[in-house]
Motif scaffolding. Structure first.
Motif, PDB file in Angstrom:
ATOM      1  N   GLY A  26      -7.956   2.872  -3.050  1.00  0.00           N
ATOM      2  CA  GLY A  26      -6.580   1.730  -2.962  1.00  0.00           C
ATOM      3  C   GLY A  26      -5.672   2.273  -4.049  1.00  0.00           C
TER       4      GLY A  26
ATOM      5  N   ASN B 202       1.806   5.138   0.981  1.00  0.00           N
ATOM      6  CA  ASN B 202       1.599   6.300   2.053  1.00  0.00           C
ATOM      7  C   ASN B 202       2.026   7.699   1.451  1.00  0.00           C
ATOM      8  OD1 ASN B 202       4.420   6.981   2.735  1.00  0.00           O
ATOM      9  ND2 ASN B 202       4.253   4.684   3.462  1.00  0.00           N
TER      10      ASN B 202
ATOM     11  N   ARG C  11       0.827  -1.223   0.111  1.00  0.00           N
ATOM     12  CA  ARG C  11       0.222  -0.140  -0.028  1.00  0.00           C
ATOM     13  C   ARG C  11       0.809   1.219   0.177  1.00  0.00           C
ATOM     14  NH1 ARG C  11      -2.898  -2.862   4.348  1.00  0.00           N
ATOM     15  NH2 ARG C  11      -4.857  -3.737   3.356  1.00  0.00           N
TER      16      ARG C  11
ATOM     17  N   TYR D   5      -4.193 -10.269   2.941  1.00  0.00           N
ATOM     18  CA  TYR D   5      -3.390  -8.906   2.200  1.00  0.00           C
ATOM     19  C   TYR D   5      -2.139  -9.291   2.125  1.00  0.00           C
ATOM     20  CZ  TYR D   5      -0.721  -4.806   2.045  1.00  0.00           C
ATOM     21  OH  TYR D   5       0.239  -3.930   1.809  1.00  0.00           O
TER      22      TYR D   5
ATOM     23  N   THR E 190      -6.553   6.807  -0.631  1.00  0.00           N
ATOM     24  CA  THR E 190      -5.557   5.613  -0.335  1.00  0.00           C
ATOM     25  C   THR E 190      -6.705   4.636   0.423  1.00  0.00           C
ATOM     26  OG1 THR E 190      -3.504   6.530  -0.561  1.00  0.00           O
ATOM     27  CG2 THR E 190      -3.833   4.579   0.816  1.00  0.00           C
ATOM     28  N   TYR E 191      -7.136   5.132   1.266  1.00  0.00           N
ATOM     29  CA  TYR E 191      -7.956   4.370   2.119  1.00  0.00           C
ATOM     30  C   TYR E 191      -9.217   3.749   1.624  1.00  0.00           C
ATOM     31  CZ  TYR E 191      -4.198   5.419   5.260  1.00  0.00           C
ATOM     32  OH  TYR E 191      -2.937   5.564   5.702  1.00  0.00           O
TER      33      TYR E 191
ATOM     34  N   LYS F 184     -13.726  -1.593   1.965  1.00  0.00           N
ATOM     35  CA  LYS F 184     -12.469  -0.708   2.010  1.00  0.00           C
ATOM     36  C   LYS F 184     -11.226  -1.460   1.836  1.00  0.00           C
ATOM     37  CE  LYS F 184     -14.793   3.460   2.812  1.00  0.00           C
ATOM     38  NZ  LYS F 184     -14.827   4.756   3.676  1.00  0.00           N
TER      39      LYS F 184
ATOM     40  N   TYR G 121      -8.233  -0.994   3.119  1.00  0.00           N
ATOM     41  CA  TYR G 121      -7.395  -1.043   4.272  1.00  0.00           C
ATOM     42  C   TYR G 121      -7.997  -1.983   5.435  1.00  0.00           C
ATOM     43  CZ  TYR G 121     -10.471   2.693   6.434  1.00  0.00           C
ATOM     44  OH  TYR G 121     -11.551   3.043   6.880  1.00  0.00           O
TER      45      TYR G 121
END
Length: 195
Positions: A53, A10, A8, A179, A49-50, A170, A172
């Motif tokens: 994705g 950041n 993922r 994952y 992002t959250y 979602k 996250y």
């Protein structure tokens, strides 16, 4: 042996991602005519992002490519359908970076019960068209979101883990163990020979 990670994104990844994204802007491969300012790009990463994705592939801690999702431009309210965008560092094309990113994103989307992904491809970019075809995408049915003779729109029907889910999960919030297993598998798809 080179270290590969698919993970993922950041906000600290923003500068390296923007370096990869900038050459694509101003072409039909990107939705923007000019590169965004770094601060607004970082804010975009934080915002999306959250909920949808963003993923990154690194080789020896250097960004090799990234992908992200946005709302389906034909129906932004349809939470089960999303648009996929993929950007790979040009000197690392044909090394499995795109395949690794798509593999992890697809797995996360299916874990999260999404149902469909669409993507835009420049008609003259035969390598990209071959990539999407090899990954199982087919020509988009119905009218394209943006009428442009230079674009081909393709779609991929996902296999959601819970096809009757009332809403998607979602990215996250997918199970950490699932994952991590998908992330480790994706990393094996990158060819680092000779790097």
């Amino acid at each position: 042996m080179a270290r590969v990670a698919v993970r993922r994104v950041n906000e600290w990844d923003g500068p390296s991602m923007l370096k990869i994204y900038t050459p694509y802007t101003g072409t039909v491969l990107a939705p923007e005519g000019e590169p965004p300012e770094l601060q607004s790009y970082v804010q975009r990463i934080d915002r999306y992002t959250y909920g949808l994705g963003w993923l990154l592939c690194e080789i020896d801690y250097q960004t090799a490519g990234f992908c992200h999702l946005s709302e389906d431009p034909r129906d932004p309210e349809d939470l089960f359908s999303v648009e996929f965008q993929l950007y790979v560092r040009r000197d690392l094309l044909r090394r499995g970076v795109g395949t690794a990113l798509w593999s992890l994103m697809r797995d996360m989307l299916e874990m999260g019960n999404r149902r469909r992904v669409i993507a835009r491809v420049q008609r003259e970019n035969q390598d990209a068209l071959a990539f999407f075809q090899a990954e199982g995408f087919v020509p988009l049915e119905g009218d394209p979101p943006v009428e442009d003779p230079n674009l081909v729109w393709v779609e991929y029907y996902l296999k959601p883990w819970n096809p009757t889910a009332a809403k998607p999960t979602k990215p996250y919030l997918v199970e950490a163990a699932d994952y991590e297993a998908a992330r480790e598998h994706a990393a094996t798809l990158v060819n680092t020979e000779g790097l």
